[in-house]
Enzyme design. Structure first.
Site, PDB file in Angstrom:
ATOM      1  N   ASP A 226       0.945  -1.241  -0.003  1.00 49.33           N
ATOM      2  CA  ASP A 226       0.042  -0.077   0.080  1.00 49.33           C
ATOM      3  C   ASP A 226       0.962   1.178  -0.092  1.00 49.33           C
ATOM      4  O   ASP A 226       2.114   1.359   0.177  1.00 49.33           O
ATOM      5  CB  ASP A 226      -0.876  -0.080   1.162  1.00 49.33           C
ATOM      6  CG  ASP A 226      -1.742   1.062   1.552  1.00 49.33           C
ATOM      7  OD1 ASP A 226      -2.402   1.561   0.407  1.00 49.33           O
ATOM      8  OD2 ASP A 226      -1.712   1.882   2.606  1.00 49.33           O
TER       9      ASP A 226
ATOM     10  N   ASP B 180      -0.358   5.114   0.869  1.00 51.51           N
ATOM     11  CA  ASP B 180      -0.799   6.203   1.890  1.00 51.51           C
ATOM     12  C   ASP B 180      -0.777   5.790   3.239  1.00 51.51           C
ATOM     13  O   ASP B 180      -1.342   4.698   3.671  1.00 51.51           O
ATOM     14  CB  ASP B 180      -2.359   6.628   1.440  1.00 51.51           C
ATOM     15  CG  ASP B 180      -2.151   7.536   0.104  1.00 51.51           C
ATOM     16  OD1 ASP B 180      -1.143   8.472  -0.142  1.00 51.51           O
ATOM     17  OD2 ASP B 180      -2.734   6.976  -0.851  1.00 51.51           O
TER      18      ASP B 180
END
Length: 229
Positions: free
Chosen positions: A12, A14
């Site tokens: 991922d 963010d």
């Protein structure tokens, strides 16, 4: 929870690679303050990992804002243009990505951000590090990713872009949000969670492994080459 050896890794972005979750909070609060509303951490948890349009719908609906989701997106995009160019890396992430790349472990990026948002966050300071990802999936602008997290779509699409098409159980996901953990588990993958310290422990139980920081990650636990001493 049983930990099994893996061969491929998905990240991922963010809140996991970049400190953008803090910046999203500032941006959203700047917008909703105009309408006398507060963007709470509880609301943030609901939408972490959502695609852009899903996020806008959730915020407008939950806070009963007198604007459309499209208007909310336009206002937040102006905030992003001011805030995102100066993102910072989270602790331990640079070392881990460079280590996996050096040891020829296949790595991919699986972010709910759009391509435009990704470029705002990465291009000024982090292009060199992100160039180590040969496969990038941007959920909010990728037509193959139909639904945001907690649905498994983004991780299944991202894994399909590795040339050797690994099975889900061969993939390890790194996440910072409970919705991301749910998405990875729904995809049949193991997942390491590095949560915001405010996340209630009851929301972390589906993760294969929970860490305070990526500085604490030991690759050999998942059958990967260990860090150099």
């Amino acid at each position: 929870m049983e930990i099994r050896p893996i061969t491929h890794v998905l990240f991922d972005m963010d809140g996991l690679i970049l400190n953008t979750e803090d910046l999203y909070t500032v941006a959203f609060q700047n917008v909703v303050s105009q309408y006398g509303k507060e963007y709470t951490f509880e609301l943030k948890l609901k939408l972490m990992g959502s695609q852009s349009h899903e996020t806008a719908e959730i915020v407008v609906s939950n806070l009963d804002l007198p604007i459309t989701p499209e208007e909310f997106m336009k206002q937040t995009e102006k905030q992003f243009e001011l805030l995102f160019p100066d993102t910072k890396l989270m602790p331990g992430v640079k070392r881990l990505i460079e280590h996996l790349h050096k040891n020829n472990v296949p790595i991919g990026l699986a972010t709910s951000s759009s391509l435009k948002s990704y470029e705002l966050k990465v291009n000024k300071h982090h292009k060199e590090l992100f160039s180590l990802f040969p496969y990038k999936t941007m959920g909010s602008s990728d037509p193959e990713v139909k639904r945001g997290k907690p649905h498994p779509d983004i991780f299944l699409v991202a894994a399909s872009r590795f040339p050797d098409k690994p099975k889900p159980e061969q993939c390890l996901v790194f996440e910072d949000a409970p919705n991301g953990v749910k998405a990875a588990r729904a995809a049949g993958m193991q997942v390491v969670l590095v949560p915001d310290p405010r996340v209630d422990k009851s929301l972390t139980t589906e993760a294969t492994l929970v860490l305070k920081s990526l500085e604490d990650f030991k690759p050999e636990v998942f059958g990967l080459p260990p860090f150099d001493k």
